[in-house]
Design a protein around this motif. Structure first.
Motif, mmCIF file in Angstrom:
data_model
loop_
_atom_site.group_PDB
_atom_site.id
_atom_site.type_symbol
_atom_site.label_atom_id
_atom_site.label_comp_id
_atom_site.label_asym_id
_atom_site.label_seq_id
_atom_site.Cartn_x
_atom_site.Cartn_y
_atom_site.Cartn_z
ATOM 1 N N ALA A 257 75.457 21.191 1.026
ATOM 2 C CA ALA A 257 74.635 22.291 0.275
ATOM 3 C C ALA A 257 73.290 21.433 1.151
ATOM 4 N N SER A 261 71.337 23.321 4.505
ATOM 5 C CA SER A 261 69.689 23.638 4.582
ATOM 6 C C SER A 261 68.595 22.478 5.747
ATOM 7 N N CYS A 281 59.649 23.737 -3.926
ATOM 8 C CA CYS A 281 61.430 23.412 -4.308
ATOM 9 C C CYS A 281 61.370 21.930 -5.247
ATOM 10 N N GLY A 284 61.799 25.265 -8.412
ATOM 11 C CA GLY A 284 63.469 25.628 -8.512
ATOM 12 C C GLY A 284 63.947 24.064 -9.118
ATOM 13 N N SER A 288 67.732 22.689 -13.029
ATOM 14 C CA SER A 288 68.345 21.735 -12.830
ATOM 15 C C SER A 288 69.231 20.390 -13.843
ATOM 16 N N LEU A 305 76.402 25.921 -9.888
ATOM 17 C CA LEU A 305 75.811 26.317 -9.535
ATOM 18 C C LEU A 305 74.585 25.542 -9.445
ATOM 19 N N GLU A 306 74.348 24.421 -9.841
ATOM 20 C CA GLU A 306 73.717 23.330 -9.812
ATOM 21 C C GLU A 306 73.524 22.142 -8.029
ATOM 22 N N LEU A 308 75.046 23.377 -5.674
ATOM 23 C CA LEU A 308 74.593 24.417 -5.048
ATOM 24 C C LEU A 308 72.829 25.097 -4.316
ATOM 25 N N LEU A 309 72.540 25.060 -5.739
ATOM 26 C CA LEU A 309 70.985 24.999 -5.379
ATOM 27 C C LEU A 309 70.109 24.013 -5.521
ATOM 28 N N GLY A 310 70.650 23.059 -6.176
ATOM 29 C CA GLY A 310 69.745 21.681 -6.104
ATOM 30 C C GLY A 310 70.349 21.037 -5.202
ATOM 31 N N VAL A 312 70.272 22.524 -2.158
ATOM 32 C CA VAL A 312 69.095 22.783 -1.177
ATOM 33 C C VAL A 312 68.089 22.134 -1.491
ATOM 34 N N LEU A 313 67.444 22.069 -2.782
ATOM 35 C CA LEU A 313 65.912 22.328 -3.032
ATOM 36 C C LEU A 313 65.947 20.752 -3.670
#
Length: 450
Positions: A257, A261, A281, A284, A288, A305-306, A308-310, A312-313
């Motif tokens: 991720a 990104s 960032c 968001g 986490s 989910l974390e 991928l989200l973490g 990216v951010l």
């Protein structure tokens, strides 16, 4: 970019995980393993001597010499498994090598950041470091997987010592190659005048309104990371019982991720400014630790989910933080500004890690929170989320000197629109110093990243 790829190979062969493997091979106890893991943060104390060396002898010269000796410090480990030395002496050699590597690495870090601030034009800084980060992340993931597989196979065959020695030798070879590639880059600052050490230069970041705000933000953010970050793997293995394979898969997903990104974040930084990207960032990333708490032994989707989200951010946050610290720092004083950001951020992370361990002892092993059973680790994660929220509030006060506020009439005539970067000169020396903008906007920057 090529130098960054090779440097990732050095870290895969002799980084923190491999040094921990050396400690276990030599029979070191938990205290010494923990001390070995704390060395990168303790080494941040070398930032101030690094700032003096950089300002005295020039960024390029200091970076090349220190990176050469830092990455050749592993040479004694090549012969260590085969020498008839007492185990205590071998442990002493290991810790001497680790201290030399991390200490010289911090000296190089200060010079390298100063050098890159001069070399990479401001208008393309986000895009360049975004691409460099993406390529380096991919190289690091592949190299780490390769070295881990190699070491696991050697352990199964009871050849751990020779395998560790082979990795140390490979790290030295790659270290020499990375130094040669780094030497191909030129120093854009000609006729650099060596300046004597002055205490006032060390305190300059504290007198700079923009730098003070970034220092406060960096300390808060690193403290929030330190409260929970060191215990995340323990949480996955102990509380969620995921196993090493799934833990490695979680880390790989986060790396992918970040890699995918990073170029996009770099373009956004060049277009909108580092401050706006950092604010988005960090806001968001408050979620986490909450996602970690929502996970359970039979509920893994919050961890996925974390990841991928973490990933990216964190990619955008790291790039924006780095770009903002370069933008805040005047070219001539950049070594001392970076030293201040790195030292305060590293100290905050280390102290918060110790505080996180104390919190887990103070919290009950199991506690009901809003009808939901929480362990001591989960309660510590929630405290980390609150600290991240406070850091997000501080990020709203950051100043990016390269962005000039427009007259209120001009803004009103066009309606509310996001502030854009003006066309800026390629040379960072042409940027106004933070102190010059402090009266125009409310007067604060990033931590190191390690």
């Amino acid at each position: 970019m090529a130098e960054g790829v090779v440097a990732e190979g050095v870290m895969a062969c002799a980084g923190g995980a491999i040094l921990t493997g050396w400690a276990l091979y030599l029979g070191c106890g938990p205290f010494w393993v923990g001390l070995l893991g704390a060395l990168p943060f303790l080494a941040q104390l070398m930032q101030l001597p690094g700032a003096w060396l950089t300002s005295r002898f020039g960024a390029r010269r200091v970076a090349l010499l220190t990176v050469l000796f830092s990455r050749q410090a592993f040479l004694p480990l090549v012969a260590l498994p085969f020498l008839p030395l007492p185990i205590e002496v071998k442990r002493g050699v290991l810790f001497t090598v680790a201290v030399a590597h991390h200490g010289l690495g911090i000296l190089c870090n200060n010079a390298w950041v100063t050098w890159m601030g001069d070399l990479v034009p401001t208008r393309v800084r986000g895009r360049y470091f975004g691409r460099r980060t993406a390529i380096s992340t991919l190289a690091g993931a592949l190299a780490t997987f390769t070295t881990g597989t190699f070491l696991d196979g050697a352990r199964a065959s009871e050849y751990t010592g020779p395998a560790l020695a082979a990795l140390a030798f490979t790290a030295c070879v790659l270290g020499a190659l990375s130094t040669a590639l780094m030497a191909l880059k030129h120093d854009p600052v000609r006729h650099r005048v060596a300046s004597p050490f002055q205490a006032a230069r060390v305190l300059q970041p504290l007198r700079d309104g923009a730098a003070r705000r970034l220092l406060a933000y960096g300390m808060t953010w690193n403290a929030a990371l330190g409260l929970a970050g060191p215990f995340f793997s323990l949480y996955l293995l102990q509380d969620l019982k995921l196993g090493f394979t799934l833990v490695a898969l979680q880390g790989s997903a986060a790396s992918i991720a970040r890699m995918l990104s990073a170029p996009l974040w770099g373009k956004l930084i060049d277009r909108l400014g580092a401050r706006w990207v950092l604010r988005a960032c960090v806001s968001g990333l408050v979620l986490s630790p909450v996602l970690w708490v929502l996970a359970g032994p039979d509920r893994w989707w919050p961890i996925a989910l974390e990841a991928l989200l973490g990933g990216v951010l964190l990619s955008g946050h790291g790039l924006a933080n780095f770009a903002l610290s370069l933008g805040v720092s005047p070219a001539r004083e950049r070594p001392f500004y970076h030293a201040a950001f790195a030292m305060t951020g590293g100290a905050a992370f280390a102290l918060a890690s110790a505080a996180g361990g104390m919190l887990m002892r103070l919290f009950p092993p199991s506690h009901l929170l809003l009808g939901y059973a929480c362990t001591a680790l989960q309660l510590t994660f929630l405290v980390s989320a609150l600290a991240r929220g406070f850091a997000a509030l501080l990020s709203r006060q950051l100043i990016e000197p390269a962005i000039r506020p427009q007259p209120s009439g001009a803004i009103a005539s066009r309606g509310p629109r996001p502030m854009r970067h003006p066309r800026r000169a390629d040379r960072t020396e042409a940027l106004p110093e933070p102190a010059a903008l402090a009266p125009a906007v409310s007067p604060l920057p990033p931590p190191p990243a390690p």
